[in-house]
Each structure stands twice: as structure tokens, then as C-alpha cells.
Enzyme design. Structure first.
Site, PDB file in Angstrom:
ATOM      1  N   ASP A  21     -47.587 -13.197 -11.894  1.00 28.78           N
ATOM      2  CA  ASP A  21     -46.558 -13.047 -11.106  1.00 28.78           C
ATOM      3  C   ASP A  21     -45.241 -13.835 -11.610  1.00 28.78           C
ATOM      4  OD1 ASP A  21     -44.303 -12.741  -8.976  1.00 28.78           O
ATOM      5  OD2 ASP A  21     -45.850 -12.600  -7.374  1.00 28.78           O
ATOM      6  N   ALA A  32     -39.910  -5.917 -14.150  1.00 26.38           N
ATOM      7  CA  ALA A  32     -39.013  -6.366 -13.626  1.00 26.38           C
ATOM      8  C   ALA A  32     -38.711  -5.983 -12.199  1.00 26.38           C
ATOM      9  CB  ALA A  32     -37.827  -5.481 -14.428  1.00 26.38           C
ATOM     10  N   TYR A  49     -28.023  -6.050  -9.733  1.00 28.94           N
ATOM     11  CA  TYR A  49     -29.111  -6.005 -10.716  1.00 28.94           C
ATOM     12  C   TYR A  49     -28.684  -6.194 -12.284  1.00 28.94           C
ATOM     13  CZ  TYR A  49     -32.310  -3.268 -13.904  1.00 28.94           C
ATOM     14  OH  TYR A  49     -33.103  -2.900 -14.742  1.00 28.94           O
ATOM     15  N   LYS A  53     -30.264  -8.917 -14.759  1.00 32.47           N
ATOM     16  CA  LYS A  53     -30.788  -8.569 -16.049  1.00 32.47           C
ATOM     17  C   LYS A  53     -30.056  -9.201 -17.377  1.00 32.47           C
ATOM     18  CE  LYS A  53     -33.698  -5.981 -16.804  1.00 32.47           C
ATOM     19  NZ  LYS A  53     -35.334  -6.011 -17.056  1.00 32.47           N
TER      20      LYS A  53
END
Ligand SMILES: NC(=O)c1ccc[n+]([C@@H]2O[C@H](COP(=O)([O-])OP(=O)(O)OC[C@H]3O[C@@H](n4cnc5c(N)ncnc54)[C@H](OP(=O)(O)O)[C@@H]3O)[C@@H](O)[C@H]2O)c1
Length: 288
Positions: free
Chosen positions: A34, A58, A125, A129
Site C-alpha cells: 500500500d 494511483a 488530482y 500527480k
């Protein structure tokens, strides 16, 4: 024989990479690896001693990230940072996947982004990233950061439980009216094409930032039209604007990327997305 570890092995890309990598391949899924548990990650990777770690995991819930940014950053930024530190300490290469959603701030842009273009995300998001990319690039010298877009793979999307093609075909089958945005342009990309190019890229040892997508571009509405045309399916499809659609997260109006760095290494441009979609639909029908 090289030892590979694929993290997020049950996702759509993880699945296709795992099936195509040569040498020793270990696929790890969330219960045993994880990204929000650094000690678990360090213990497992130390035990496995990989040459290359490929991170396909992701938190991909673009809309949910607006109201739950901490969850997106925990996986996409800080989890990836821990992974990069571990790979650095074990002296193994890290292949990390990112997204076209690191772009969007330049609303006027209408030419494909290359790797040297300045990113500018417009969603939580996209920011999570981009932070993950920077952590990898700043932490682990032996890295490939690969930005891709609009993935479709036969194994569906492990994390989200679907992908755009599956969603469109399901809605059409249910006879539901389908509204799809016509003012967001990107490049749908087949996970098999991406997996093969990634494997070829790793073999060069030319670490860095890469854009890898199929070639060409379309709006999501054109993409949906093409899916129905190629699948021979009737659908009640309507084009809408992003404003009319009203998703919680903003998405880039144009986020097409050119695979310039990859082609500079002598590799050819990917085939057009439509051609890849034909093969995907064939493979999908065989697997059902
Ligand atoms: N899908 C797209 O259209 C798209 C577009 C551009 C870029 N990308 C990037 O490409 C990569 C692969 O995407 P994909 O579509 O193949 O993803 P996917 O099918 O959604 O799979 C993601 C995987 O990540 C796992 N995961 C989520 N949280 C985790 C955690 N905390 N620890 C470990 N594993 C965790 C999920 O496991 P569970 O099943 O247990 O949740 C799932 O198997 C990602 O980096 C993504 O950001 C995707």
C-alpha cells in the site's frame, strides 16, 4: 535475468505490463503493498531486491480529489515520494506513470505539449500527480516518469472498476441517454501499446521524463462516437460543453502530448488511437 516489480498490478496498465515484461516479474497489489504504508513498502522491496519497480498504482478519482485532496496527495504525491526514496536506497530504477492532467492552465493552447513545456494543472488530482512527478525526479536518480492519457485496457480499470470505453458500452446497452463533453481534446491510449513502449524505453537506460500516448487526438464526444461506430452499437449520444456537464473537477480543454523525447531516441510515433481501439475491441470480444 532482471527482476521487475509491478506495483498496482491489478489495474488496467499494471495487468498489461505484468503480462509482457520479460525476466522475473512480481505483481504487487494494495493489500500487500500500500503506497500509504512506507514500512510495508520498504520491507517488501528490500526482500524482493528488484532491478526495476514499475508504479502503476494511483488514486485516479479525478472528481473525488476535489473534495478529498488529502487522499489523492497521500497516494499520488507522498506515497510516491516514499517509493522513490526506497528505490533510491535500493539503487533500483523507478518507472512512474503520470498524466496529461498536469496541463490545462494555458487555456489557449492548441498544439501538442512536449516534455520541456511547463506544466500547469487545474485540478487537485493533476496537482497531486505533478507533485508525485517532482518527488520522483528529485529523489530517485534512476527514474522514468511517463505521462500518458485516456487509458483503455482489456482488463478494465482496477481502481475505478471501469474505463471510458466500458462505461460508454454499458450505458448504450442500458439504452440510457449519454452526454459527453465535446470541448476537451486529448489522446485515448491503449494500455498494450503503452506497456510495449515502456518496456522498450526501460531497455535504453535513458532515464528522464517522457510523454507516451497513441497518436492523433479527439474530443471525448468524438471518442464516444468512434467507440459506438466500431462496436456497431446504437446509442443516444449528445455533445455537451464542460460547463453543461458540470463535473466537480476542471479538466484541460486541450491536453494532447507529443512523444518527442521517445522519438528522439529513434522510436517511431505510436499508431493512431483509432487503430488501437479497433484492436482493443477485438481483444475485448475474445476475452468475453
Ligand atoms: N486511466 C487513465 O485514463 C489514465 C490517464 C492518464 C494517466 N493515468 C495514470 O496511469 C497509471 C495507471 O492507470 P490505470 O488506469 O491503469 O489505473 P487503475 O486501473 O485505476 O489502477 C490503479 C491501481 O492502483 C491501485 N491503488 C490505489 N490506491 C493504492 C494504494 N494506496 N496502494 C497501492 N495501490 C493502490 C488500485 O488498487 P485497488 O484496485 O485496490 O483500488 C488499482 O489496482 C496511473 O498512474 C494513472 O494516474 C491513467
Amino acid at each position: 535475468m532482471k527482476k521487475h516489480v509491478v506495483v498496482g498490478a491489478n489495474g488496467q496498465l499494471g495487468h498489461d505490463l505484468r503480462a509482457r515484461l520479460e525476466g522475473q516479474v512480481t505483481g504487487l497489489t494494495r493489500p500487500e503493498f500500500d503506497l500509504t504504508h512506507p514500512e510495508m513498502m520498504r520491507a517488501r522491496l528490500t526482500e524482493l531486491g528488484p532491478d526495476v519497480v514499475l508504479n502503476c498504482a494511483a488514486n485516479n478519482f479525478v472528481d473525488r480529489a476535489e473534495s478529498e485532496p488529502d487522499a489523492a496527495f497521500a497516494v499520488n504525491a507522498f506515497g510516491v515520494r516514499h517509493l522513490a526514496e526506497i528505490c533510491r536506497d535500493l539503487n533500483c530504477a523507478l518507472v512512474h506513470f503520470s498524466t496529461n492532467y498536469v496541463f490545462g492552465l494555458d487555456a489557449q493552447r492548441r498544439t501538442p505539449y512536449v516534455e520541456s513545456d511547463c506544466p500547469g494543472p487545474i485540478s487537485a488530482y493533476g496537482m497531486s500527480k505533478l507533485a508525485g512527478e517532482y518527488f520522483v525526479r528529485a529523489t530517485c536518480p534512476k527514474h522514468f516518469v511517463i505521462r500518458t492519457a485516456g487509458l483503455f485496457g482489456v482488463w478494465g480499470s482496477g481502481g475505478k472498476g471501469t474505463n471510458f470505453v466500458e462505461l460508454m458500452l454499458r450505458l448504450a446497452k442500458e439504452g440510457k441517454p449519454i452526454r459527453v463533453v465535446a470541448d476537451q481534446v486529448c489522446t485515448p491510449t491503449f494500455t498494450v501499446d503503452l506497456a510495449l513502449a515502456t518496456i522498450a524505453l526501460i531497455q535504453t537506460g535513458r532515464y528522464g521524463l517522457y510523454h507516451l500516448t497513441n497518436s492523433g487526438s479527439c474530443s471525448w464526444h468524438e471518442y464516444a462516437q468512434t467507440i459506438f461506430e466500431l462496436a456497431g452499437v446504437q446509442a443516444r449520444l449528445t455533445a455537451v460543453t464542460s460547463q453543461e456537464f458540470g463535473a466537480p473537477a476542471a479538466r484541460p480543454s486541450y491536453s494532447v502530448m507529443a512523444s518527442k523525447a521517445y522519438q528522439t531516441l529513434g522510436f517511431p510515433q505510436f499508431r493512431p488511437w483509432r487503430q488501437a481501439l479497433v484492436d482493443f475491441l477485438k481483444e475485448r470480444s475474445l476475452s468475453q
